[in-house]
Design a protein around this motif. Structure first.
Motif, PDB file in Angstrom:
ATOM      1  N   UNK A   1       0.839  -1.196   0.000  1.00 41.74           N
ATOM      2  CA  UNK A   1       0.000   0.000   0.000  1.00 41.74           C
ATOM      3  C   UNK A   1       0.876   1.250   0.000  1.00 41.74           C
ATOM      4  N   UNK A   2       1.991   1.192   0.748  1.00 46.41           N
ATOM      5  CA  UNK A   2       2.918   2.316   0.757  1.00 46.41           C
ATOM      6  C   UNK A   2       3.436   2.626  -0.635  1.00 46.41           C
ATOM      7  N   UNK A   3       3.798   1.577  -1.383  1.00 47.84           N
ATOM      8  CA  UNK A   3       4.289   1.771  -2.757  1.00 47.84           C
ATOM      9  C   UNK A   3       3.191   2.348  -3.643  1.00 47.84           C
ATOM     10  N   UNK A   4       1.956   1.862  -3.462  1.00 54.74           N
ATOM     11  CA  UNK A   4       0.841   2.351  -4.274  1.00 54.74           C
ATOM     12  C   UNK A   4       0.621   3.843  -4.034  1.00 54.74           C
ATOM     13  N   UNK A   5       0.672   4.277  -2.780  1.00 52.44           N
ATOM     14  CA  UNK A   5       0.475   5.697  -2.458  1.00 52.44           C
ATOM     15  C   UNK A   5       1.559   6.557  -3.098  1.00 52.44           C
ATOM     16  N   UNK A   6       2.802   6.077  -3.034  1.00 53.67           N
ATOM     17  CA  UNK A   6       3.912   6.827  -3.620  1.00 53.67           C
ATOM     18  C   UNK A   6       3.776   6.941  -5.144  1.00 53.67           C
ATOM     19  N   UNK A   7       3.398   5.828  -5.777  1.00 52.44           N
ATOM     20  CA  UNK A   7       3.253   5.825  -7.234  1.00 52.44           C
ATOM     21  C   UNK A   7       2.123   6.754  -7.685  1.00 52.44           C
ATOM     22  N   UNK A   8       1.040   6.761  -6.899  1.00 52.16           N
ATOM     23  CA  UNK A   8      -0.143   7.518  -7.316  1.00 52.16           C
ATOM     24  C   UNK A   8      -0.057   9.002  -6.958  1.00 52.16           C
ATOM     25  N   UNK A   9       0.558   9.306  -5.800  1.00 53.76           N
ATOM     26  CA  UNK A   9       0.505  10.679  -5.311  1.00 53.76           C
ATOM     27  C   UNK A   9       1.862  11.340  -5.094  1.00 53.76           C
ATOM     28  N   UNK A  10       2.959  10.590  -5.227  1.00 53.93           N
ATOM     29  CA  UNK A  10       4.272  11.188  -5.081  1.00 53.93           C
ATOM     30  C   UNK A  10       4.823  11.144  -3.664  1.00 53.93           C
ATOM     31  N   UNK A  11       6.002  11.766  -3.441  1.00 55.91           N
ATOM     32  CA  UNK A  11       6.710  11.659  -2.157  1.00 55.91           C
ATOM     33  C   UNK A  11       5.913  12.123  -0.947  1.00 55.91           C
ATOM     34  N   UNK A  12       5.017  13.100  -1.125  1.00 57.52           N
ATOM     35  CA  UNK A  12       4.242  13.588   0.024  1.00 57.52           C
ATOM     36  C   UNK A  12       3.290  12.527   0.574  1.00 57.52           C
ATOM     37  N   UNK A  13       3.045  11.480  -0.227  1.00 62.07           N
ATOM     38  CA  UNK A  13       2.133  10.421   0.213  1.00 62.07           C
ATOM     39  C   UNK A  13       2.855   9.265   0.879  1.00 62.07           C
TER      40      UNK A  13
ATOM     41  N   UNK B   1      -5.522  11.891  -8.147  1.00 59.67           N
ATOM     42  CA  UNK B   1      -6.342  10.851  -8.799  1.00 59.67           C
ATOM     43  C   UNK B   1      -7.024   9.954  -7.769  1.00 59.67           C
ATOM     44  N   UNK B   2      -8.013   9.193  -8.234  1.00 61.49           N
ATOM     45  CA  UNK B   2      -8.776   8.323  -7.331  1.00 61.49           C
ATOM     46  C   UNK B   2      -7.860   7.282  -6.695  1.00 61.49           C
ATOM     47  N   UNK B   3      -8.179   6.906  -5.463  1.00 63.45           N
ATOM     48  CA  UNK B   3      -7.348   5.945  -4.720  1.00 63.45           C
ATOM     49  C   UNK B   3      -7.338   4.563  -5.386  1.00 63.45           C
ATOM     50  N   UNK B   4      -8.510   4.045  -5.732  1.00 60.57           N
ATOM     51  CA  UNK B   4      -8.616   2.741  -6.406  1.00 60.57           C
ATOM     52  C   UNK B   4      -7.773   1.663  -5.725  1.00 60.57           C
ATOM     53  N   UNK B   5      -7.946   1.526  -4.429  1.00 58.74           N
ATOM     54  CA  UNK B   5      -7.214   0.513  -3.666  1.00 58.74           C
ATOM     55  C   UNK B   5      -8.190  -0.223  -2.758  1.00 58.74           C
TER      56      UNK B   5
END
Length: 302
Positions: free
Chosen positions: A202-214, A264-268
């Motif tokens: 999930x951590x990787x997904x947040x980084x990929x979708x929203x960048x370093x701040x996520x 973008x949408x979370x989609x997780x």
């Protein structure tokens, strides 16, 4: 050779000591030593090298150990099968649940069992994945419901995947972020975010979708396995919740909480599975538990 000798060999391997194994088996140390010597004489090869106070299994001993484990396991399973058949559906079942599954499945499961199968004895344990998996391996539990992202595949386990439980960012009604048509990570990062401990995936997904701040270490400032307590806190503050949407179904329905339109949408989604011990004879009640949990998982996946 006999089954007792197999058990004796297993105890020594497990404890690493004749004295501790004898204590575990409620035998004297000389009696245990005679049992192993008798087995070695019959097989014609040494099983254990006795080096001072250390006991090291020989290569032959290690090979015999693997067969001994299977023999003892299958013998226990024969006895267990007979007990379960005698108990039928009035017997018991021991279920372990992680934090998310406990919040999602425990109440509806207990409610249905109480009304539909009151004769079933059910014990539910909560805890971390490592502890619950150890209890399953030790045969102290019959089935686990865990996040499949936080457990590594193990040959001794059977895993039945449940339907995904969609995740979302939620906040209280009237939260300042709801005034925005689209919420971006820069907007979200101005507020504290609460969540259960997140998996590396999930951590990787947040980084990929929203960048370093996520990055979870930056984004999530409040973590707890007490998910209902987190949701109560979110409903009374400007903290934003990141987690399973279905846990807040009632609060979303009555308008206490609302989903943030993050872009973008979370989609997780959370991915849970039913874990059992491969080769283990399962209680008849497990089919009932499996069916109820699967029904509930399908309901919340929509």
């Amino acid at each position: 050779m006999n089954l007792s000798q197999m058990r004796h060999l297993l105890a020594i391997h497990e404890t690493g000591s004749f004295s501790r194994a004898a204590e575990q088996l409620h035998l004297t140390q000389p009696a245990l030593s005679r049992s192993i010597l008798s087995l070695e004489d019959e097989l014609g090869l040494p099983l254990i090298d006795r080096v001072g106070k250390r006991n090291e299994f020989t290569a032959f001993g290690e090979a015999i150990m693997e067969r001994a484990k299977r023999i003892v396991f299958e013998t226990e399973e024969i006895r267990r099968t007979a007990q379960l058949l005698k108990g039928g559906l009035s017997g018991g079942i021991r279920v372990g649940m992680g934090a998310g599954p406990s919040a999602l499945f425990m109440a509806p499961l207990l409610n249905r069992l109480a009304h539909e199968h009151p004769a079933i004895h059910v014990d539910i344990s909560q805890g971390g994945a490592d502890l619950l998996l150890k209890q399953l391996h030790d045969k102290a539990l019959d089935v686990l419901i865990l996040d499949t992202r936080v457990t590594n595949p193990i040959e001794a386990l059977q895993v039945e995947q449940l339907p995904d439980a969609p995740a979302a960012f939620l906040c209280r009604a009237g939260h300042p972020l709801l005034a925005l048509a689209r919420v971006r990570i820069d907007d979200l990062s101005r507020y504290r975010v609460a969540s259960s401990p997140l998996s590396a995936e999930i951590g990787r997904l947040l980084l990929e979708r929203y960048g370093p701040k996520a990055h979870p270490d930056k984004l999530v400032t409040m973590r707890s396995d007490a998910l209902q307590a987190l949701l109560d806190t979110v409903s009374q503050s400007d903290i934003v919740y990141l987690g399973i949407r279905a846990l807040a179904a009632q609060a979303l329905a009555d308008g206490t909480l609302q989903e943030l339109p993050i872009t973008p949408a979370l989609n997780s989604a959370a991915r849970y599975g039913l874990y059992t011990l491969a080769g283990r004879t399962q209680p008849p009640a497990l089919d009932i538990i499996r069916s109820m949990v699967l029904e509930e998982a399908k309901r919340i996946s929509k």
